[in-house]
Write a protein that holds these residues in place. Sequence first.
Motif, short mmCIF file in Angstrom:
data_model
loop_
_atom_site.label_atom_id
_atom_site.label_comp_id
_atom_site.label_asym_id
_atom_site.label_seq_id
_atom_site.Cartn_x
_atom_site.Cartn_y
_atom_site.Cartn_z
N ARG A 55 -10.70 1.34 -0.15
CA ARG A 55 -11.76 1.76 -1.07
C ARG A 55 -11.91 3.28 -1.03
O ARG A 55 -11.74 3.90 0.01
CB ARG A 55 -13.08 1.10 -0.68
N GLY A 56 -12.25 3.85 -2.17
CA GLY A 56 -12.49 5.28 -2.25
C GLY A 56 -11.24 6.13 -2.31
O GLY A 56 -11.31 7.35 -2.13
N TRP A 57 -10.09 5.52 -2.58
CA TRP A 57 -8.82 6.26 -2.59
C TRP A 57 -8.83 7.34 -3.67
O TRP A 57 -8.40 8.47 -3.45
CB TRP A 57 -7.68 5.28 -2.84
N GLU A 58 -9.31 7.01 -4.83
CA GLU A 58 -9.30 7.93 -5.96
C GLU A 58 -10.14 9.18 -5.69
O GLU A 58 -9.83 10.27 -6.20
CB GLU A 58 -9.80 7.22 -7.22
N GLN A 59 -11.20 9.05 -4.86
CA GLN A 59 -12.07 10.19 -4.57
C GLN A 59 -11.44 11.17 -3.57
O GLN A 59 -11.83 12.34 -3.51
CB GLN A 59 -13.41 9.71 -4.01
N LYS A 60 -10.48 10.71 -2.78
CA LYS A 60 -9.89 11.55 -1.74
C LYS A 60 -8.49 12.06 -2.07
O LYS A 60 -8.04 13.05 -1.48
CB LYS A 60 -9.83 10.76 -0.42
N VAL A 61 -7.80 11.39 -2.97
CA VAL A 61 -6.40 11.72 -3.26
C VAL A 61 -6.27 12.18 -4.71
O VAL A 61 -6.65 11.46 -5.64
CB VAL A 61 -5.48 10.51 -3.01
N GLU A 62 -5.71 13.39 -4.89
CA GLU A 62 -5.49 13.91 -6.23
C GLU A 62 -4.32 13.16 -6.89
O GLU A 62 -3.48 12.56 -6.22
CB GLU A 62 -5.16 15.40 -6.17
N LYS A 63 -4.28 13.22 -8.21
CA LYS A 63 -3.28 12.46 -8.96
C LYS A 63 -1.85 12.88 -8.63
O LYS A 63 -0.93 12.07 -8.68
CB LYS A 63 -3.53 12.61 -10.46
N ASP A 64 -1.63 14.15 -8.31
CA ASP A 64 -0.27 14.62 -8.03
C ASP A 64 0.06 14.61 -6.55
O ASP A 64 1.13 15.09 -6.14
CB ASP A 64 -0.08 16.03 -8.59
N GLU A 65 -0.81 14.07 -5.70
CA GLU A 65 -0.57 14.01 -4.27
C GLU A 65 0.04 12.67 -3.86
O GLU A 65 -0.16 11.65 -4.52
CB GLU A 65 -1.87 14.22 -3.49
N VAL A 66 0.78 12.71 -2.75
CA VAL A 66 1.37 11.49 -2.20
C VAL A 66 0.98 11.37 -0.73
O VAL A 66 1.16 12.31 0.04
CB VAL A 66 2.91 11.50 -2.32
N PHE A 67 0.42 10.22 -0.36
CA PHE A 67 0.09 9.92 1.03
C PHE A 67 0.76 8.61 1.40
O PHE A 67 0.61 7.60 0.71
CB PHE A 67 -1.42 9.81 1.24
N TYR A 68 1.51 8.61 2.52
CA TYR A 68 2.20 7.42 2.98
C TYR A 68 1.46 6.80 4.15
O TYR A 68 0.89 7.50 5.00
CB TYR A 68 3.63 7.76 3.41
N PHE A 69 1.52 5.47 4.23
CA PHE A 69 0.88 4.76 5.34
C PHE A 69 1.74 4.90 6.58
O PHE A 69 2.93 4.61 6.57
CB PHE A 69 0.72 3.28 4.98
N LYS A 70 1.12 5.33 7.70
CA LYS A 70 1.84 5.59 8.94
C LYS A 70 1.50 4.60 10.05
O LYS A 70 2.10 4.66 11.12
CB LYS A 70 1.58 7.02 9.42
N GLY A 71 0.53 3.72 9.81
CA GLY A 71 0.19 2.73 10.83
C GLY A 71 -1.26 2.83 11.26
O GLY A 71 -2.07 3.56 10.67
N THR A 72 -1.59 2.08 12.30
CA THR A 72 -2.94 2.10 12.84
C THR A 72 -2.92 2.73 14.23
O THR A 72 -1.91 2.71 14.94
CB THR A 72 -3.53 0.68 12.94
N ILE A 73 -4.07 3.29 14.63
CA ILE A 73 -4.21 3.91 15.94
C ILE A 73 -5.17 3.09 16.79
O ILE A 73 -5.70 2.06 16.33
CB ILE A 73 -4.67 5.37 15.82
N GLY A 74 -5.41 3.53 18.02
CA GLY A 74 -6.20 2.75 18.97
C GLY A 74 -7.62 2.45 18.52
O GLY A 74 -8.21 1.45 18.93
N THR A 75 -8.19 3.29 17.67
CA THR A 75 -9.55 3.06 17.16
C THR A 75 -9.58 1.98 16.08
O THR A 75 -10.65 1.59 15.63
CB THR A 75 -10.12 4.36 16.57
N GLY A 76 -8.40 1.51 15.67
CA GLY A 76 -8.33 0.52 14.59
C GLY A 76 -8.22 1.13 13.21
O GLY A 76 -8.08 0.41 12.22
N GLU A 77 -8.28 2.46 13.12
CA GLU A 77 -8.22 3.13 11.83
C GLU A 77 -6.79 3.13 11.27
O GLU A 77 -5.82 3.23 12.03
CB GLU A 77 -8.72 4.56 11.95
N LEU A 78 -6.70 3.02 9.96
CA LEU A 78 -5.43 3.15 9.27
C LEU A 78 -5.20 4.62 8.96
O LEU A 78 -6.14 5.33 8.57
CB LEU A 78 -5.43 2.35 7.97
N VAL A 79 -3.98 5.09 9.14
CA VAL A 79 -3.68 6.51 8.98
C VAL A 79 -2.65 6.70 7.87
O VAL A 79 -1.63 6.00 7.83
CB VAL A 79 -3.15 7.12 10.29
#
Length: 406
Positions: free
Chosen positions: A326-350
């Motif tokens: 949720r909220g992807w459109e508010q944080k990522v510009e249209k010309d930007e690319v972010f790849y999923f790198k996995g989860t860390i010890g806090t449970g957060e997705l990076v």
Amino acid sequence: MENSSFESLPQALQDDILSRLPLKSLVKLKCILVSKKWASIIRGEEFKALYLSRSMTKPRVMLMVERWTSRPHEPAMSWFRSVYEEQRRTPVPDAYEEVLFHSVYQEKKPSLSSGQQQLRIPFEKVGSDISQPIRGLICLHLDGKVAICNPGTKKYHILPEIPAHFTNTKCFFGYDEDTNVFKVLCIKTRYLQSTIPFSEYHVLTVEFGAEPSYWRPIICKPDCSILTEGLFKGGFLYYGAESSSGKNLVVRFNVTSEEFTIWEFPDDDFSFPTWKFVIYKGNIALVDDFAFFPGAEIDQDGTFAFPILVLDEISVKFKREIIKIRGWEQKVEKDEVFYFKGTIGTGELVFAQGSGRGGLVIGPSFSILYYDTEDFLSRSKIEAVSGIQILAAQTFLDHVDSTWLI
């Protein structure tokens, strides 16, 4: 009160004090020979284990950035510039391509700027093929040779020449917990009749401080061509490959027994190499990088969804899941690319910034997205990763400090 020296303290207290120092300080202590005993402690196996266990409570995110950067103007460089410009009648470029290894503590609060470490290497010396960090070390190519490197101490261990002469070379890095040694799996491949792969497989056991070991040939059947980077977890190396008939394969290499397990992937919608290995909630998983390119569908409420294949180690099958952010459109510009790198010890997705479809990551900073269990997406910048132009970047999670190669 009488003055007491460091050496008069109990051994356990000496180890504890030294284990709280940053790697940079330990390197200085060892190099300037303040105390032979300190140097002996720092190189010892017990201290190595203590320092590693403490570092694991402060994992790092490590970036390998290929970039153009300003050429240093040193006296020797000034002489070179004058001779070059006189002979060639053309100015020396003020920028050159380098690989920057940059790591900071992984937690996003208060910022991704604490505990900075950097190692800079000219691009022509190292290229872009490096392994996932394991216990503070990485495996890379250096001046055409395979080397083990500790980015935190800036030290290298060059491995013996590989007894093969094929042009395509791929190395994977792993750790054998049973015998407390690192191992490198090297695969050299050439193609018969343009399409049929023929590979030679070699393994080398890396024991620092011991006599140099030798590459040992091993067998992998059936032969296949490598399509992805490797991922190490729990004593196993995983990578994606393709059979001579064009079928997608998942290869698992047991670092201890040095045996291969190969699974054929039946999913028709699946294709290497766009699918990459990640650690998702402690499990091996595959994610499709293509899903993150510009133009990906975003729901009306700004939610972004992407598929992931999670390995069930009991049934030895990959199960398909859909992750919604949720909220992807508010944080990522249209010309930007972010790849999923996995989860860390806090449970957060990076998610880490990258380049897509031949585009460039340009600017004075590099961003990482964190998505927590409360469905909140936040963006953090790593300001120190700057340069004239960032060409490409790789991101690795859960890197730690260690005293190997100190």
